[in-house]
Write an enzyme that holds these catalytic residues in place. Structure first.
Site, PDB file in Angstrom:
ATOM      1  N   ASN A  37       0.828  -1.207   0.000  1.00 50.01           N
ATOM      2  CA  ASN A  37       0.000   0.000   0.000  1.00 50.01           C
ATOM      3  C   ASN A  37       0.867   1.264   0.000  1.00 50.01           C
ATOM      4  O   ASN A  37       0.384   2.349   0.341  1.00 50.01           O
ATOM      5  CB  ASN A  37      -0.913   0.011   1.224  1.00 50.01           C
ATOM      6  CG  ASN A  37      -1.870  -1.161   1.231  1.00 50.01           C
ATOM      7  OD1 ASN A  37      -2.428  -1.529   0.208  1.00 50.01           O
ATOM      8  ND2 ASN A  37      -2.056  -1.773   2.392  1.00 50.01           N
ATOM      9  N   HIS A 124     -13.816  -2.598   6.264  1.00 53.77           N
ATOM     10  CA  HIS A 124     -12.682  -3.335   6.821  1.00 53.77           C
ATOM     11  C   HIS A 124     -13.056  -4.095   8.094  1.00 53.77           C
ATOM     12  O   HIS A 124     -13.919  -3.674   8.863  1.00 53.77           O
ATOM     13  CB  HIS A 124     -11.544  -2.355   7.127  1.00 53.77           C
ATOM     14  CG  HIS A 124     -10.236  -3.008   7.398  1.00 53.77           C
ATOM     15  ND1 HIS A 124      -9.822  -3.339   8.672  1.00 53.77           N
ATOM     16  CD2 HIS A 124      -9.243  -3.399   6.554  1.00 53.77           C
ATOM     17  CE1 HIS A 124      -8.623  -3.892   8.605  1.00 53.77           C
ATOM     18  NE2 HIS A 124      -8.247  -3.943   7.343  1.00 53.77           N
ATOM     19  N   GLU A 170     -15.814   3.268   4.189  1.00 50.50           N
ATOM     20  CA  GLU A 170     -14.498   3.606   3.673  1.00 50.50           C
ATOM     21  C   GLU A 170     -14.696   4.521   2.473  1.00 50.50           C
ATOM     22  O   GLU A 170     -15.614   4.316   1.672  1.00 50.50           O
ATOM     23  CB  GLU A 170     -13.738   2.347   3.228  1.00 50.50           C
ATOM     24  CG  GLU A 170     -13.382   1.404   4.360  1.00 50.50           C
ATOM     25  CD  GLU A 170     -12.624   0.187   3.866  1.00 50.50           C
ATOM     26  OE1 GLU A 170     -11.708   0.348   3.021  1.00 50.50           O
ATOM     27  OE2 GLU A 170     -12.935  -0.924   4.304  1.00 50.50           O
ATOM     28  N   SER A 174     -10.697  -1.221   0.104  1.00 49.92           N
ATOM     29  CA  SER A 174      -9.356  -1.782  -0.003  1.00 49.92           C
ATOM     30  C   SER A 174      -9.252  -3.004  -0.897  1.00 49.92           C
ATOM     31  O   SER A 174      -8.158  -3.332  -1.350  1.00 49.92           O
ATOM     32  CB  SER A 174      -8.833  -2.153   1.392  1.00 49.92           C
ATOM     33  OG  SER A 174      -9.677  -3.115   2.007  1.00 49.92           O
ATOM     34  N   ASP A 199     -13.443   6.125   6.865  1.00 48.31           N
ATOM     35  CA  ASP A 199     -12.090   5.576   6.877  1.00 48.31           C
ATOM     36  C   ASP A 199     -11.433   5.916   5.536  1.00 48.31           C
ATOM     37  O   ASP A 199     -11.803   5.373   4.496  1.00 48.31           O
ATOM     38  CB  ASP A 199     -12.154   4.068   7.095  1.00 48.31           C
ATOM     39  CG  ASP A 199     -10.777   3.432   7.247  1.00 48.31           C
ATOM     40  OD1 ASP A 199      -9.778   4.078   6.879  1.00 48.31           O
ATOM     41  OD2 ASP A 199     -10.703   2.280   7.720  1.00 48.31           O
ATOM     42  N   HIS A 202      -7.155   4.283   2.276  1.00 49.52           N
ATOM     43  CA  HIS A 202      -6.571   4.097   0.947  1.00 49.52           C
ATOM     44  C   HIS A 202      -6.729   5.322   0.054  1.00 49.52           C
ATOM     45  O   HIS A 202      -6.332   5.285  -1.114  1.00 49.52           O
ATOM     46  CB  HIS A 202      -7.177   2.859   0.291  1.00 49.52           C
ATOM     47  CG  HIS A 202      -6.859   1.602   1.028  1.00 49.52           C
ATOM     48  ND1 HIS A 202      -5.720   0.864   0.799  1.00 49.52           N
ATOM     49  CD2 HIS A 202      -7.512   0.969   2.027  1.00 49.52           C
ATOM     50  CE1 HIS A 202      -5.690  -0.173   1.618  1.00 49.52           C
ATOM     51  NE2 HIS A 202      -6.764  -0.135   2.381  1.00 49.52           N
ATOM     52  N   LYS A 232       0.185   3.671   4.799  1.00 46.19           N
ATOM     53  CA  LYS A 232      -0.060   3.362   3.388  1.00 46.19           C
ATOM     54  C   LYS A 232       0.611   4.433   2.535  1.00 46.19           C
ATOM     55  O   LYS A 232       1.820   4.438   2.413  1.00 46.19           O
ATOM     56  CB  LYS A 232      -1.561   3.207   3.155  1.00 46.19           C
ATOM     57  CG  LYS A 232      -2.130   2.027   3.949  1.00 46.19           C
ATOM     58  CD  LYS A 232      -3.605   1.850   3.768  1.00 46.19           C
ATOM     59  CE  LYS A 232      -4.103   0.588   4.453  1.00 46.19           C
ATOM     60  NZ  LYS A 232      -3.929   0.602   5.938  1.00 46.19           N
TER      61      LYS A 232
END
Length: 378
Positions: A37, A124, A170, A174, A199, A202, A232
């Site tokens: 990542n 997640h 998110e 991910s 979140d 990413h 990440k």
């Protein structure tokens, strides 16, 4: 009962995983990086290394030596939190040891007894674990479906729910690389006087002005809490939670994962601050990554796979064993591509997770898809 017999049930469980092609093992780094990542290639950057070296030379300790509420509160932690609040445009920020513990801390602390947490079904594992361990009721909504979130809150209210709702998503997922409908979710939150917890693991560093994430326009609102991981695109480790000051103070006073954990290394706070500077100073990194995303998307589409439009590109195979065989074949050719199986992804969607980072170039991406086409034909 012999000592060995005590282990029988664990061995039986592992054999069951092996039969389903779901047995995991640790493997080292080898080949071109299509698995990490480290999206902006900052983990090995000289600027991060130099910042840490200077901090060490100036006496910054390696370890925090205790929790933040005891002697573990280092000036570097506070400096990162102040810088992060300014950078992301929020009242306050808190530094955690990692994204998993940060998700767990927020969801076991801020939603209260009598509240409702509505989780996107593909969020997640740390969010699922935190929600289950907390005091609020929990519901799941169909992936990226704001109407389903709205329906879950309505059903809860009709069933007698009187607390606050917490919508958890998110911004960039991910394993699928797709984006949440943040504006629609915000409208649902506003309509129900609910909180929105996003979140950005990413997306931080990759998207938004100066890499401030996909939720950058929502930061600073009274009903929005955001998580930014440092391990990440920022190249270090740890996580930053941004929130209204009263919620951050509540976490400091009430969150057991924050209160009772040894604080993160002050050196990782130094690294995170340097990474935020790089985001502002070096936009070319995001531009180069965007070029790799475009190239990989075109090559995937030519093979019949749907491009995600992000640096996370799933090549969905379906069968666990076939996905792992294809991953191993690509690894043997020098490409570090990993297979992802249930329960990380839903049953029947085992896949290769192609992660695009600045640790590779356009020629490497083309070579990967040339090899993938050859192995796929086999």
């Amino acid at each position: 009962m012999s000592g060995r017999a005590l282990l029988d049930r664990y061995e039986a469980s592992l054999r069951g995983l092996a039969r389903k092609s779901r047995l995991r093992s640790l493997s080292g780094r080898a080949g071109l990086d299509f698995a990490s990542n480290d999206y902006l290639g900052l983990a090995g950057s000289k600027r991060l290394a130099d910042a840490v070296a200077v901090a060490l030379a100036n006496g910054t300790p390696v370890g925090a030596t205790g929790s933040r509420l005891l002697r573990g509160n280092d000036p570097e932690h506070e400096a990162l939190e102040a810088k992060s609040a300014r950078f992301f445009g929020t009242e306050q920020a808190l530094f955690f040891g990692g994204g998993y513990v940060a998700n767990f801390a927020v969801l076991t602390t801020l939603p209260q007894k009598g509240d409702l947490i509505v989780l996107d079904e593909l969020i997640h594992a740390s969010a699922h674990e935190g929600a289950r361990a907390g005091r609020a009721e929990v519901a799941e909504a169909r992936h990226n479906d704001a109407d389903a979130v709205d329906d879950a809150i309505k059903a809860w209210r009709e069933g007698g729910g009187t607390g606050r709702a917490w919508i958890v998503a998110e911004s960039l997922y991910s394993m699928d690389g797709d984006r949440a409908p943040l504006d629609e979710l915000t409208a649902v939150a506003d309509r129900h006087e609910a909180f929105l917890f996003i979140d950005e693991a990413h997306a931080t560093g990759v998207y938004g002005p100066e890499g401030r994430g996909l939720a950058h326009h929502l930061e600073g609102r009274d009903n929005v809490v955001v998580l930014h991981t440092c391990g990440k695109a920022l190249g270090g480790s740890g996580a930053i939670v941004t929130a209204p000051a009263v919620l951050a103070d509540y976490i400091v006073n009430r969150s057991r994962p924050f209160i009772y954990a040894t604080a993160p290394s002050p050196l990782m706070a130094v690294a995170a601050m340097a990474a935020l500077d790089i985001l502002a100073d070096e936009p070319a990194r995001r531009e180069r990554l965007a070029g790799l995303v475009t190239l990989a998307g075109k090559r995937a589409q030519a093979l019949g796979f749907q491009p995600s439009g992000s640096q996370i590109l799933p090549i969905v195979i379906g069968d666990n064993a076939k996905a792992m065989q294809l991953a191993e074949a690509l690894q043997a050719r020098g490409f570090d591509v990993r297979g992802i199986r249930p329960p990380t992804v839903p049953e029947g969607t085992a896949r290769l997770r192609v992660s695009l980072t600045l640790n590779v170039g356009e020629d490497d991406v083309s070579a990967l898809f040339d090899s993938l086409a050859e192995e796929w034909d086999r």
